[in-house]
Design a protein around this motif. Structure first.
Motif, short mmCIF file in Angstrom:
data_model
loop_
_atom_site.label_atom_id
_atom_site.label_comp_id
_atom_site.label_asym_id
_atom_site.label_seq_id
_atom_site.Cartn_x
_atom_site.Cartn_y
_atom_site.Cartn_z
N GLU A 18 0.81 -1.05 -0.80
CA GLU A 18 -0.28 -0.16 0.05
C GLU A 18 0.83 1.07 0.14
OE1 GLU A 18 -3.64 2.21 -0.39
OE2 GLU A 18 -3.09 0.54 -0.41
N THR A 19 1.70 1.49 0.63
CA THR A 19 2.57 2.40 0.68
C THR A 19 3.56 2.76 -0.83
OG1 THR A 19 3.20 2.09 3.33
CG2 THR A 19 5.07 3.52 1.52
N LEU A 31 6.74 14.20 -4.28
CA LEU A 31 7.85 13.70 -3.58
C LEU A 31 8.70 13.97 -2.89
CD1 LEU A 31 8.34 10.70 -5.83
CD2 LEU A 31 6.98 10.00 -3.10
N ASP A 32 9.14 15.76 -3.59
CA ASP A 32 10.11 16.52 -3.87
C ASP A 32 10.11 17.40 -2.46
OD1 ASP A 32 12.90 17.54 -4.31
OD2 ASP A 32 11.76 19.74 -5.21
N ASP A 33 8.53 17.38 -2.61
CA ASP A 33 8.16 18.05 -1.57
C ASP A 33 7.72 17.44 -0.23
OD1 ASP A 33 7.48 19.80 -3.36
OD2 ASP A 33 5.60 20.24 -3.40
N LEU A 34 7.62 16.02 -0.46
CA LEU A 34 7.70 15.41 1.15
C LEU A 34 9.56 15.05 1.72
CD1 LEU A 34 5.65 13.17 0.20
CD2 LEU A 34 5.08 14.52 1.82
N GLY A 35 10.47 15.46 0.23
CA GLY A 35 11.52 14.94 0.95
C GLY A 35 12.36 13.67 0.74
N ILE A 36 11.26 13.10 -0.61
CA ILE A 36 11.71 11.93 -1.27
C ILE A 36 11.93 11.51 -2.28
CG2 ILE A 36 10.64 9.50 -1.26
CD1 ILE A 36 8.11 10.22 1.17
N SER A 37 12.87 10.96 -2.43
CA SER A 37 13.01 10.90 -4.39
C SER A 37 12.25 9.28 -4.71
CB SER A 37 14.72 10.45 -4.14
OG SER A 37 15.26 9.77 -3.83
N ILE A 41 11.61 5.08 -2.77
CA ILE A 41 10.09 4.11 -2.03
C ILE A 41 10.20 3.21 -1.60
CG2 ILE A 41 7.72 3.59 -3.25
CD1 ILE A 41 8.35 6.07 -4.78
N ASP A 42 11.02 2.22 -2.05
CA ASP A 42 10.94 0.89 -1.43
C ASP A 42 11.58 0.73 -0.18
OD1 ASP A 42 10.65 -2.11 -1.71
OD2 ASP A 42 13.27 -1.79 -1.12
N ILE A 43 12.94 1.82 -0.06
CA ILE A 43 13.14 1.66 1.64
C ILE A 43 12.02 2.30 2.54
CG2 ILE A 43 14.76 3.11 3.13
CD1 ILE A 43 16.48 3.19 0.38
N ILE A 44 11.10 3.32 2.22
CA ILE A 44 10.56 3.92 2.91
C ILE A 44 9.14 3.02 3.84
CG2 ILE A 44 8.79 5.72 3.15
CD1 ILE A 44 10.38 7.34 1.69
N ALA A 45 9.28 2.36 1.67
CA ALA A 45 8.18 1.69 2.29
C ALA A 45 7.98 -0.06 2.97
CB ALA A 45 7.78 0.34 1.60
N ARG A 46 9.42 -0.25 3.43
CA ARG A 46 9.99 -1.58 4.25
C ARG A 46 9.86 -0.93 5.44
NH1 ARG A 46 12.07 -5.52 1.26
NH2 ARG A 46 12.97 -5.53 -0.49
N GLN A 47 10.16 0.34 5.38
CA GLN A 47 10.18 0.64 7.27
C GLN A 47 9.07 1.14 7.57
OE1 GLN A 47 12.59 4.60 6.89
NE2 GLN A 47 14.32 4.08 6.92
#
Length: 51
Positions: A18-19, A31-37, A41-47
């Motif tokens: 879902e993430t 994504l840039d506004d959130l500070g995410i490249s 995405i995969d790393i953040i989803a795993r966390q």
């Protein structure tokens, strides 16, 4: 016990998917506004799934 373990793993997998889906729908600008490249995405989803 074992069933609870498997259920927790399945739920974590669904949180992961879902993430990934939600973040993948965002534009590069969003994504840039959130500070995410996009590569994060995969790393953040795993966390998120592990939490």
């Amino acid at each position: 016990m074992f069933v609870s373990f498997i259920l927790a793993k399945v739920q974590a997998y669904f949180r992961y998917r879902e993430t990934v889906r939600e973040l993948s729908l965002l534009s590069n600008r969003e994504l840039d506004d959130l500070g995410i490249s996009r590569s994060q995405i995969d790393i953040i989803a795993r966390q998120t799934a592990a939490a």
